[in-house]
Design a protein around this motif. Sequence first.
Motif, PDB file in Angstrom:
ATOM      1  N   PHE A 275       0.818  -1.216   0.000  1.00  0.00           N
ATOM      2  CA  PHE A 275       0.000   0.000   0.000  1.00  0.00           C
ATOM      3  C   PHE A 275       0.853   1.269   0.000  1.00  0.00           C
ATOM      4  O   PHE A 275       0.294   2.372  -0.034  1.00  0.00           O
ATOM      5  CB  PHE A 275      -0.913   0.017   1.233  1.00  0.00           C
ATOM      6  CG  PHE A 275      -1.889  -1.123   1.272  1.00  0.00           C
ATOM      7  CD1 PHE A 275      -3.120  -1.014   0.657  1.00  0.00           C
ATOM      8  CD2 PHE A 275      -1.567  -2.310   1.914  1.00  0.00           C
ATOM      9  CE1 PHE A 275      -4.024  -2.063   0.687  1.00  0.00           C
ATOM     10  CE2 PHE A 275      -2.466  -3.369   1.955  1.00  0.00           C
ATOM     11  CZ  PHE A 275      -3.699  -3.248   1.329  1.00  0.00           C
ATOM     12  N   TYR A 276       2.170   1.121   0.016  1.00  0.00           N
ATOM     13  CA  TYR A 276       3.053   2.280   0.143  1.00  0.00           C
ATOM     14  C   TYR A 276       2.878   3.246  -1.024  1.00  0.00           C
ATOM     15  O   TYR A 276       2.984   2.855  -2.187  1.00  0.00           O
ATOM     16  CB  TYR A 276       4.508   1.809   0.228  1.00  0.00           C
ATOM     17  CG  TYR A 276       5.498   2.919   0.476  1.00  0.00           C
ATOM     18  CD1 TYR A 276       5.476   3.634   1.667  1.00  0.00           C
ATOM     19  CD2 TYR A 276       6.452   3.248  -0.478  1.00  0.00           C
ATOM     20  CE1 TYR A 276       6.389   4.654   1.904  1.00  0.00           C
ATOM     21  CE2 TYR A 276       7.371   4.261  -0.253  1.00  0.00           C
ATOM     22  CZ  TYR A 276       7.332   4.961   0.947  1.00  0.00           C
ATOM     23  OH  TYR A 276       8.229   5.972   1.175  1.00  0.00           O
ATOM     24  N   GLU A 277       2.569   4.490  -0.703  1.00  0.00           N
ATOM     25  CA  GLU A 277       2.334   5.540  -1.697  1.00  0.00           C
ATOM     26  C   GLU A 277       1.275   5.146  -2.728  1.00  0.00           C
ATOM     27  O   GLU A 277       1.257   5.630  -3.855  1.00  0.00           O
ATOM     28  CB  GLU A 277       3.638   5.931  -2.398  1.00  0.00           C
ATOM     29  CG  GLU A 277       4.652   6.564  -1.449  1.00  0.00           C
ATOM     30  CD  GLU A 277       5.895   7.069  -2.159  1.00  0.00           C
ATOM     31  OE1 GLU A 277       6.201   6.577  -3.263  1.00  0.00           O
ATOM     32  OE2 GLU A 277       6.575   7.953  -1.599  1.00  0.00           O
ATOM     33  N   ASP A 278       0.376   4.244  -2.340  1.00  0.00           N
ATOM     34  CA  ASP A 278      -0.702   3.801  -3.228  1.00  0.00           C
ATOM     35  C   ASP A 278      -2.029   3.770  -2.480  1.00  0.00           C
ATOM     36  O   ASP A 278      -2.954   3.056  -2.871  1.00  0.00           O
ATOM     37  CB  ASP A 278      -0.374   2.419  -3.804  1.00  0.00           C
ATOM     38  CG  ASP A 278      -1.197   2.082  -5.041  1.00  0.00           C
ATOM     39  OD1 ASP A 278      -1.614   3.028  -5.746  1.00  0.00           O
ATOM     40  OD2 ASP A 278      -1.432   0.886  -5.297  1.00  0.00           O
ATOM     41  N   HIS A 279      -2.099   4.501  -1.374  1.00  0.00           N
ATOM     42  CA  HIS A 279      -3.361   4.693  -0.673  1.00  0.00           C
ATOM     43  C   HIS A 279      -3.362   6.093  -0.084  1.00  0.00           C
ATOM     44  O   HIS A 279      -2.329   6.760  -0.033  1.00  0.00           O
ATOM     45  CB  HIS A 279      -3.592   3.617   0.391  1.00  0.00           C
ATOM     46  CG  HIS A 279      -2.744   3.734   1.618  1.00  0.00           C
ATOM     47  ND1 HIS A 279      -1.363   3.730   1.583  1.00  0.00           N
ATOM     48  CD2 HIS A 279      -3.075   3.864   2.936  1.00  0.00           C
ATOM     49  CE1 HIS A 279      -0.884   3.825   2.811  1.00  0.00           C
ATOM     50  NE2 HIS A 279      -1.904   3.915   3.650  1.00  0.00           N
ATOM     51  N   ALA A 280      -4.538   6.554   0.305  1.00  0.00           N
ATOM     52  CA  ALA A 280      -4.672   7.943   0.719  1.00  0.00           C
ATOM     53  C   ALA A 280      -5.602   8.047   1.923  1.00  0.00           C
ATOM     54  O   ALA A 280      -6.259   7.078   2.324  1.00  0.00           O
ATOM     55  CB  ALA A 280      -5.216   8.787  -0.438  1.00  0.00           C
ATOM     56  N   LEU A 281      -5.647   9.253   2.492  1.00  0.00           N
ATOM     57  CA  LEU A 281      -6.516   9.560   3.634  1.00  0.00           C
ATOM     58  C   LEU A 281      -7.590  10.542   3.196  1.00  0.00           C
ATOM     59  O   LEU A 281      -7.275  11.590   2.617  1.00  0.00           O
ATOM     60  CB  LEU A 281      -5.689  10.166   4.769  1.00  0.00           C
ATOM     61  CG  LEU A 281      -6.476  10.715   5.971  1.00  0.00           C
ATOM     62  CD1 LEU A 281      -7.151   9.576   6.735  1.00  0.00           C
ATOM     63  CD2 LEU A 281      -5.550  11.512   6.888  1.00  0.00           C
ATOM     64  N   TYR A 282      -8.836  10.200   3.442  1.00  0.00           N
ATOM     65  CA  TYR A 282      -9.934  11.159   3.279  1.00  0.00           C
ATOM     66  C   TYR A 282     -10.082  11.857   4.619  1.00  0.00           C
ATOM     67  O   TYR A 282     -10.680  11.322   5.550  1.00  0.00           O
ATOM     68  CB  TYR A 282     -11.210  10.439   2.865  1.00  0.00           C
ATOM     69  CG  TYR A 282     -12.384  11.375   2.620  1.00  0.00           C
ATOM     70  CD1 TYR A 282     -12.313  12.338   1.621  1.00  0.00           C
ATOM     71  CD2 TYR A 282     -13.542  11.285   3.385  1.00  0.00           C
ATOM     72  CE1 TYR A 282     -13.385  13.198   1.383  1.00  0.00           C
ATOM     73  CE2 TYR A 282     -14.620  12.134   3.160  1.00  0.00           C
ATOM     74  CZ  TYR A 282     -14.524  13.094   2.160  1.00  0.00           C
ATOM     75  OH  TYR A 282     -15.582  13.954   1.930  1.00  0.00           O
ATOM     76  N   ASP A 283      -9.507  13.041   4.718  1.00  0.00           N
ATOM     77  CA  ASP A 283      -9.275  13.677   6.012  1.00  0.00           C
ATOM     78  C   ASP A 283     -10.433  14.571   6.431  1.00  0.00           C
ATOM     79  O   ASP A 283     -10.269  15.770   6.681  1.00  0.00           O
ATOM     80  CB  ASP A 283      -7.970  14.472   5.968  1.00  0.00           C
ATOM     81  CG  ASP A 283      -7.474  14.837   7.365  1.00  0.00           C
ATOM     82  OD1 ASP A 283      -8.004  14.280   8.341  1.00  0.00           O
ATOM     83  OD2 ASP A 283      -6.556  15.673   7.455  1.00  0.00           O
TER      84      ASP A 283
END
Length: 264
Positions: free
Chosen positions: A150-158
Amino acid sequence: MHGPTPPLPLPTDRLRFAMPPMHESMDDERLHRKERLAGALRIFGRLGFEDGVSGHITARDPEYSNCFWVNPFGMPFKHVTVSDLVMANQDGQVIDGNYHVNQAAFTVHAQVHAARPDVVAVAHCHSVNGRALSALGDLLDPITQESCAFYEDHALYDTYTGVAVDAEEGRRIASALGTGKALVLRNHGLLTVGDSVDAAAWWFVSMERSSQVQLTARAAGRPVLIDHRQAVATREQLGGDLVAWINYQPLWQDISRSEPDLLS
């Protein structure tokens, strides 16, 4: 003293190795996706990802690309069969099936599918460790081989705005996901996507487990991060949807053999 000469190795073309099946007709591909969807839902039920009526997996119909198969509203994951599945259009209106769909959840899924034509399946559940990670507003750190996928291939909906019920919220979530395979929805849970039901389901299982490992490691001490170069290299080896599909096959084989009624 030398023993007898061992037999010659078997030719590799005689060894079995499963790969994603190719189907000649839309009907065959549709049935395949529905079977895998029913199986994934039962696996999620076994793993404890279900929480009340929250949690869904959607699969794009192979013929009608703006229509999606989904689990029936209120039906336990462990009970879902292929014939129970519902197909709804982009607006959440049921066009095939006998049950309602969860409109709030479907709105998010529909917008992710619309933004990502490469995506066949979307998985989102209120799993325990995923919710705990999301409550911290954290991403997965590269602390294990699995989390490096998942490294640098997922994100946060903050942000958190309550139960997502409108298309605009769904579009914001899809925008946060971008081109990645997964999203941490702050104070909410995890969402994963894939080019097959198998891949999306595997990414969710792996992300939930990686969340548990990260939370456990932090509780015990200070985790050692894998360096950027190695994390990227590991992601390139293990982070593709084909690898996810392959990793998922033992789960599929187990559920389909032990609970063959899911195919009814």
